[in-house]
Design a protein around this motif. Structure first.
Motif, PDB file in Angstrom:
ATOM      1  N   VAL A 102      -2.237 -10.693 -11.844  1.00  0.00           N
ATOM      2  CA  VAL A 102      -1.475  -9.557 -11.401  1.00  0.00           C
ATOM      3  C   VAL A 102      -2.222  -8.759 -10.129  1.00  0.00           C
ATOM      4  CG1 VAL A 102       0.353  -7.870 -11.591  1.00  0.00           C
ATOM      5  CG2 VAL A 102       0.098  -9.751 -13.344  1.00  0.00           C
ATOM      6  N   VAL A 103      -1.580  -8.670  -9.144  1.00  0.00           N
ATOM      7  CA  VAL A 103      -2.065  -7.733  -8.139  1.00  0.00           C
ATOM      8  C   VAL A 103      -2.176  -6.407  -8.555  1.00  0.00           C
ATOM      9  CG1 VAL A 103      -1.896  -6.730  -5.786  1.00  0.00           C
ATOM     10  CG2 VAL A 103      -1.560  -9.229  -6.258  1.00  0.00           C
ATOM     11  N   SER A 104      -3.363  -5.676  -8.455  1.00  0.00           N
ATOM     12  CA  SER A 104      -3.311  -4.315  -9.368  1.00  0.00           C
ATOM     13  C   SER A 104      -2.992  -3.182  -8.213  1.00  0.00           C
ATOM     14  CB  SER A 104      -4.698  -4.180  -9.862  1.00  0.00           C
ATOM     15  OG  SER A 104      -5.724  -4.277  -8.967  1.00  0.00           O
ATOM     16  N   ILE A 105      -2.527  -2.104  -8.819  1.00  0.00           N
ATOM     17  CA  ILE A 105      -2.187  -0.702  -7.993  1.00  0.00           C
ATOM     18  C   ILE A 105      -3.442   0.102  -7.950  1.00  0.00           C
ATOM     19  CG2 ILE A 105      -1.061   0.462 -10.000  1.00  0.00           C
ATOM     20  CD1 ILE A 105       0.712   1.439  -7.531  1.00  0.00           C
ATOM     21  N   VAL A 106      -3.675   0.679  -7.047  1.00  0.00           N
ATOM     22  CA  VAL A 106      -4.951   1.703  -6.815  1.00  0.00           C
ATOM     23  C   VAL A 106      -4.203   3.111  -6.535  1.00  0.00           C
ATOM     24  CG1 VAL A 106      -6.794   2.135  -5.371  1.00  0.00           C
ATOM     25  CG2 VAL A 106      -6.353  -0.025  -5.651  1.00  0.00           C
ATOM     26  N   ASP A 107      -3.257   3.393  -5.870  1.00  0.00           N
ATOM     27  CA  ASP A 107      -2.841   4.726  -5.527  1.00  0.00           C
ATOM     28  C   ASP A 107      -1.375   4.423  -5.203  1.00  0.00           C
ATOM     29  OD1 ASP A 107      -2.892   7.536  -5.226  1.00  0.00           O
ATOM     30  OD2 ASP A 107      -4.167   7.451  -3.421  1.00  0.00           O
ATOM     31  N   LYS A 108      -0.745   5.700  -5.061  1.00  0.00           N
ATOM     32  CA  LYS A 108       0.519   5.827  -4.331  1.00  0.00           C
ATOM     33  C   LYS A 108       0.684   7.307  -3.928  1.00  0.00           C
ATOM     34  CE  LYS A 108       3.787   7.570  -7.910  1.00  0.00           C
ATOM     35  NZ  LYS A 108       5.195   7.504  -8.219  1.00  0.00           N
ATOM     36  N   GLY A 109       1.465   7.338  -2.857  1.00  0.00           N
ATOM     37  CA  GLY A 109       1.564   8.664  -2.345  1.00  0.00           C
ATOM     38  C   GLY A 109       2.934   8.899  -1.274  1.00  0.00           C
ATOM     39  N   LYS A 110       2.829   9.837  -0.625  1.00  0.00           N
ATOM     40  CA  LYS A 110       3.918  10.376   0.460  1.00  0.00           C
ATOM     41  C   LYS A 110       3.054  10.824   1.754  1.00  0.00           C
ATOM     42  CE  LYS A 110       8.156  12.750   1.121  1.00  0.00           C
ATOM     43  NZ  LYS A 110       7.669  13.537   2.271  1.00  0.00           N
ATOM     44  N   THR A 111       3.623  10.471   3.121  1.00  0.00           N
ATOM     45  CA  THR A 111       3.151  11.052   4.189  1.00  0.00           C
ATOM     46  C   THR A 111       4.227  12.070   4.634  1.00  0.00           C
ATOM     47  OG1 THR A 111       4.025   9.228   5.511  1.00  0.00           O
ATOM     48  CG2 THR A 111       2.037   8.946   4.733  1.00  0.00           C
ATOM     49  N   ASP A 112       4.237  12.278   5.772  1.00  0.00           N
ATOM     50  CA  ASP A 112       5.266  13.221   6.583  1.00  0.00           C
ATOM     51  C   ASP A 112       6.714  12.167   6.821  1.00  0.00           C
ATOM     52  OD1 ASP A 112       3.600  15.308   6.491  1.00  0.00           O
ATOM     53  OD2 ASP A 112       2.876  15.149   8.692  1.00  0.00           O
ATOM     54  N   THR A 113       6.337  11.086   6.951  1.00  0.00           N
ATOM     55  CA  THR A 113       7.581  10.188   7.237  1.00  0.00           C
ATOM     56  C   THR A 113       8.078   9.163   6.457  1.00  0.00           C
ATOM     57  OG1 THR A 113       5.881   8.757   8.643  1.00  0.00           O
ATOM     58  CG2 THR A 113       7.041  10.435   9.742  1.00  0.00           C
ATOM     59  N   THR A 114       6.845   8.674   5.332  1.00  0.00           N
ATOM     60  CA  THR A 114       7.338   7.755   4.622  1.00  0.00           C
ATOM     61  C   THR A 114       6.618   7.727   3.119  1.00  0.00           C
ATOM     62  OG1 THR A 114       7.529   5.300   4.396  1.00  0.00           O
ATOM     63  CG2 THR A 114       5.669   6.164   5.620  1.00  0.00           C
ATOM     64  N   TYR A 115       6.762   6.878   2.318  1.00  0.00           N
ATOM     65  CA  TYR A 115       5.860   6.485   0.999  1.00  0.00           C
ATOM     66  C   TYR A 115       4.934   5.403   1.176  1.00  0.00           C
ATOM     67  CZ  TYR A 115       9.631   9.789  -0.613  1.00  0.00           C
ATOM     68  OH  TYR A 115      10.299  10.972  -0.920  1.00  0.00           O
ATOM     69  N   TYR A 116       4.034   5.390   0.495  1.00  0.00           N
ATOM     70  CA  TYR A 116       3.059   4.330   0.513  1.00  0.00           C
ATOM     71  C   TYR A 116       2.522   3.701  -0.787  1.00  0.00           C
ATOM     72  CZ  TYR A 116      -0.772   7.633   0.072  1.00  0.00           C
ATOM     73  OH  TYR A 116      -1.629   8.783  -0.537  1.00  0.00           O
ATOM     74  N   LEU A 117       2.218   2.777  -1.073  1.00  0.00           N
ATOM     75  CA  LEU A 117       1.316   2.251  -2.343  1.00  0.00           C
ATOM     76  C   LEU A 117       0.174   1.622  -1.739  1.00  0.00           C
ATOM     77  CD1 LEU A 117       4.100   0.042  -4.105  1.00  0.00           C
ATOM     78  CD2 LEU A 117       3.385   2.532  -4.578  1.00  0.00           C
ATOM     79  N   VAL A 118      -0.981   1.969  -2.721  1.00  0.00           N
ATOM     80  CA  VAL A 118      -2.298   1.174  -2.233  1.00  0.00           C
ATOM     81  C   VAL A 118      -2.505   0.244  -3.601  1.00  0.00           C
ATOM     82  CG1 VAL A 118      -4.439   1.795  -1.938  1.00  0.00           C
ATOM     83  CG2 VAL A 118      -3.043   3.408  -1.215  1.00  0.00           C
ATOM     84  N   MET A 119      -2.803  -0.927  -3.006  1.00  0.00           N
ATOM     85  CA  MET A 119      -3.179  -2.160  -3.965  1.00  0.00           C
ATOM     86  C   MET A 119      -4.325  -2.810  -3.711  1.00  0.00           C
ATOM     87  SD  MET A 119       1.034  -3.697  -3.782  1.00  0.00           S
ATOM     88  CE  MET A 119       0.704  -3.589  -2.256  1.00  0.00           C
ATOM     89  N   GLU A 120      -4.975  -3.798  -4.419  1.00  0.00           N
ATOM     90  CA  GLU A 120      -6.186  -4.522  -4.258  1.00  0.00           C
ATOM     91  C   GLU A 120      -5.837  -5.522  -2.832  1.00  0.00           C
ATOM     92  OE1 GLU A 120      -7.303  -7.739  -6.579  1.00  0.00           O
ATOM     93  OE2 GLU A 120      -5.481  -7.425  -7.949  1.00  0.00           O
ATOM     94  N   PHE A 121      -6.785  -5.528  -2.341  1.00  0.00           N
ATOM     95  CA  PHE A 121      -6.475  -6.597  -1.364  1.00  0.00           C
ATOM     96  C   PHE A 121      -6.906  -7.927  -1.612  1.00  0.00           C
ATOM     97  CE2 PHE A 121      -7.993  -8.755   2.705  1.00  0.00           C
ATOM     98  CZ  PHE A 121      -7.005  -8.675   3.621  1.00  0.00           C
ATOM     99  N   VAL A 122      -6.005  -8.837  -1.669  1.00  0.00           N
ATOM    100  CA  VAL A 122      -6.021 -10.360  -2.002  1.00  0.00           C
ATOM    101  C   VAL A 122      -6.473 -11.142  -0.629  1.00  0.00           C
ATOM    102  CG1 VAL A 122      -5.184 -12.285  -3.052  1.00  0.00           C
ATOM    103  CG2 VAL A 122      -4.708 -10.141  -3.814  1.00  0.00           C
TER     104      VAL A 122
END
Length: 624
Positions: free
Chosen positions: A81-101
């Motif tokens: 399963v692709v693992s998650i690293v981080d999540k957050g929010k910028t001024d315009t949108t939301y983001y998820l950080v995951m391992e790069f496959v």
């Protein structure tokens, strides 16, 4: 994370958009957002950053689904399963950080006919174990398909399940309150992998819906086809496949969830014995004198062959290097085929062709191209277009430097209305092989696959189109309507020509189909454009066909529009427009108008006079 060409968009983001990460390049995009290859600055490692579409980031329901994916990934920690690293929010949108496959998707693996059956079985077992683990942690994926399964090349090609954007939790009532989920439907993926109960009510689907999807993937992995209607067992389509796979697939694909495997664990119990285990290490055996002589002769022959092959490879590399240097080729992310065909920079040239423009009924207008006496005008751009046997044909490109892209748009006015239907029989074929084309393949690599399209085109580059990538390849639906754009993969195109259709209901729901009659199937999820759907195109859209590479044939092109009934207003009851309110809304709701506007009552009719007695002698009529 592998780039998948049919869903990638050539658009870059500022490298410092997400704090702490440097975006390197776009590797994929879809209806909900984009995925970028990036560098985590604190550790210097490569990661994948998933950005929610800025327009969707304004919708609380989509924000909730994005956060739900992060919660699902945070719950899971599994090698497949692709693992998650981080999540957050910028001024315009939301983001998820995951391992790069770093590797292809299962879809790309399916396209390799040389892939051995044991390897495919092992990958399917890895996928099943990932879903078994997710179910054990209370997470249902609900969007399993080959595009969402990545193969990690650095880890030996093992499978990793990704994209939990439509996942649900077994305790979904708690999840719904936690993430403020609404009933908004996300138009992503394709219904080909959905269980029957999930198509009716996605919220009620349980873990057995994932088992149905696993059955579809298992069948397509070994046959290259999606099981629809009546289909042959996979062992009949792939030589050497254990017939026991047939029973596994058929049980997974049962329409009734109660008839399927009760759990993925039960599915693994049947699948695992078919997967070859790893070989046990054994001590080397002592070789005889004759065996050592045979090995020496084989080694000498191998060294000689390798030397000759090395000289050949060096010569080939030199030729390819010169060709690459001369071409000045730069490897960039290719845009979507529909975007290339609908490019507004292509210069239109008017041309008349056989066709028919008619009013079928007072409120229905139809245009047909290819046959008829009316000679409607078409705007042709890029490649040449010919009319052959009642079909529109883009012949193969013969001259070097000529445009590889062609487009033809019907230039007929009066195609304004509500319900609309666009149909045609489409075929995309590679050009015949010649020695000249073979030489180009050696120097420049294999040419792109031929692509044909059928869709509706408006102004300012707005369009919705069905893309035919050739026989045996998945059809796709692409759209670009102002700020909203995306693509959905769908059913596999038939070996012969494909009968394609775009249908828009009176509520503005657009659905793409392939086939006809009882064999007609939806290609992908519908697009809800709203009742005023033609406004999404910035004008009343016109039928448009296109072609990239090869030969494209479009036969029976027909576009029918039901014009809306005109609104008749009585002079005695004028429509009253309330200030700061849309005219259309008030006109639809202002009944009767007399309640708003006071009019002088009409004078009463004069009293009737008694009839005059008949005179014995005719005289002039009395003056009234």
């Amino acid at each position: 994370m592998s780039s998948f060409e049919p869903t990638a968009i050539s658009r870059s983001r500022p490298p410092d958009l997400v704090s702490g990460y440097r975006l390197e390049k776009l590797v994929g995009a879809g209806g909900m957002g984009e995925v970028h290859k990036a560098t985590q600055l604190s550790l210097g490692r490569t990661v994948a950053v998933k950005l929610l579409n800025p327009e969707l980031a304004k919708d609380p329901s989509f924000i909730a689904r994005f956060q739900k994916e992060a919660a699902a990934l945070a719950t899971l920690s599994h090698p497949h399963v692709v693992s998650i690293v981080d999540k957050g929010k910028t001024d315009t949108t939301y983001y998820l950080v995951m391992e790069f496959v770093d590797g292809p998707s299962l879809r790309e693996l399916m396209r390799s006919p040389s892939m051995e059956t044991p390897v495919l079985l092992r990958r399917m077992l890895e996928i099943c174990r990932a879903i078994e683990y997710a179910h054990g942690r209370g997470v249902i994926h609900r969007d399993l398909k080959p595009e969402n399964i990545l193969l990690d090349q650095q880890a030996g090609g093992i499978a990793k399940v990704s994209d939990f954007g439509l996942a649900s939790f077994l305790d979904d009532a708690t999840a719904a309150s936690r993430f403020a989920l609404t009933s908004t439907h996300v138009s992503m993926g394709t219904i080909s992998y959905m269980a029957p109960e999930q198509r009716v009510d996605a919220k009620s689907a349980d873990a057995r819906a994932d088992i149905f999807s696993l059955g579809v993937i298992l069948y397509e992995t070994f046959t290259g086809e999606v099981p629809l209607g009546t289909f042959d067992p996979p062992s009949r389509k792939r030589g050497g496949l254990d017939p026991r796979v047939d029973a596994i697939v058929m049980r997974c694909l049962k329409p009734d969830p109660d008839d399927r495997y009760p759990s993925v664990t039960a599915l693994i119990a049947d699948l695992e014995p078919l997967v070859p285990g790893s070989l046990l290490s054994m001590p080397p055996l002592r070789l005889t004198r004759w065996q050592r002589a045979k090995h020496a002769m084989r080694r000498a022959a191998r060294v000689t062959a390798q030397t000759a092959a090395g000289v050949t490879v060096l010569a080939a590399v030199g030729v390819l290097g010169v060709a690459y240097h001369r071409s000045g080729q730069v490897h960039t992310q290719e845009p979507l085929p529909g975007k290339v065909i609908m490019d507004t920079r292509l210069q239109d040239t008017p041309r008349n062709g056989p066709g028919r423009v008619e009013d079928v009924t007072p409120d229905k207008r139809r245009v047909t191209m290819g046959d008829g006496p009316d000679l409607p005008q078409m705007l042709v751009a890029g490649r040449t277009l010919s009319f052959e046997n009642k079909a529109l044909v883009f012949p193969p490109v013969e001259e070097d430097g000529a445009s590889r892209v062609g487009r033809a748009r019907v230039d007929v006015v009066g195609l304004v209305g509500g319900v609309a239907r666009l149909t045609a029989r489409v075929r995309a074929e590679a050009p015949p092989t010649t020695w000249k084309r073979r030489l180009k393949e050696v120097l420049n690599g294999p040419p792109p696959e031929p692509v044909a399209s059928l869709g509706l085109m408006g102004r300012e580059g707005r369009y919705v189109t069905i893309v035919h990538h050739g026989a045996g390849a998945p059809l796709s639906v692409e759209w670009s309507l102002g700020e909203r754009s995306g693509a959905m993969l769908g059913l596999v195109a038939p070996e012969s020509e494909a009968r394609l259709e775009l249908f828009v209901t009176e509520d503005g729901v657009m659905q793409a189909y392939v086939g006809q009659g009882k064999d007609q199937r939806p290609i992908a999820e519908p697009l809800n454009l709203g009742r005023d759907w033609q406004a999404q195109f910035a004008e009343a859209p016109a039928p448009a066909v296109g072609c990239i590479e090869g030969t494209c044939s479009i036969d029976g092109l027909t576009y029918t529009v039901d014009r809306p009934a005109p609104v008749t207003e009585s002079p005695a009851s004028p429509v009253v427009v309330i200030p700061q309110a849309p005219v259309r809304t008030v006109a639809a709701n202002t009944v009767p108008a007399k309640a708003v506007v006071q009019k002088k009552p009409a004078p009463p009719p004069p009293p009737k006079r008694p009839p005059a007695k008949a005179a014995p002698v005719k005289t002039a009529p009395k003056r009234r």
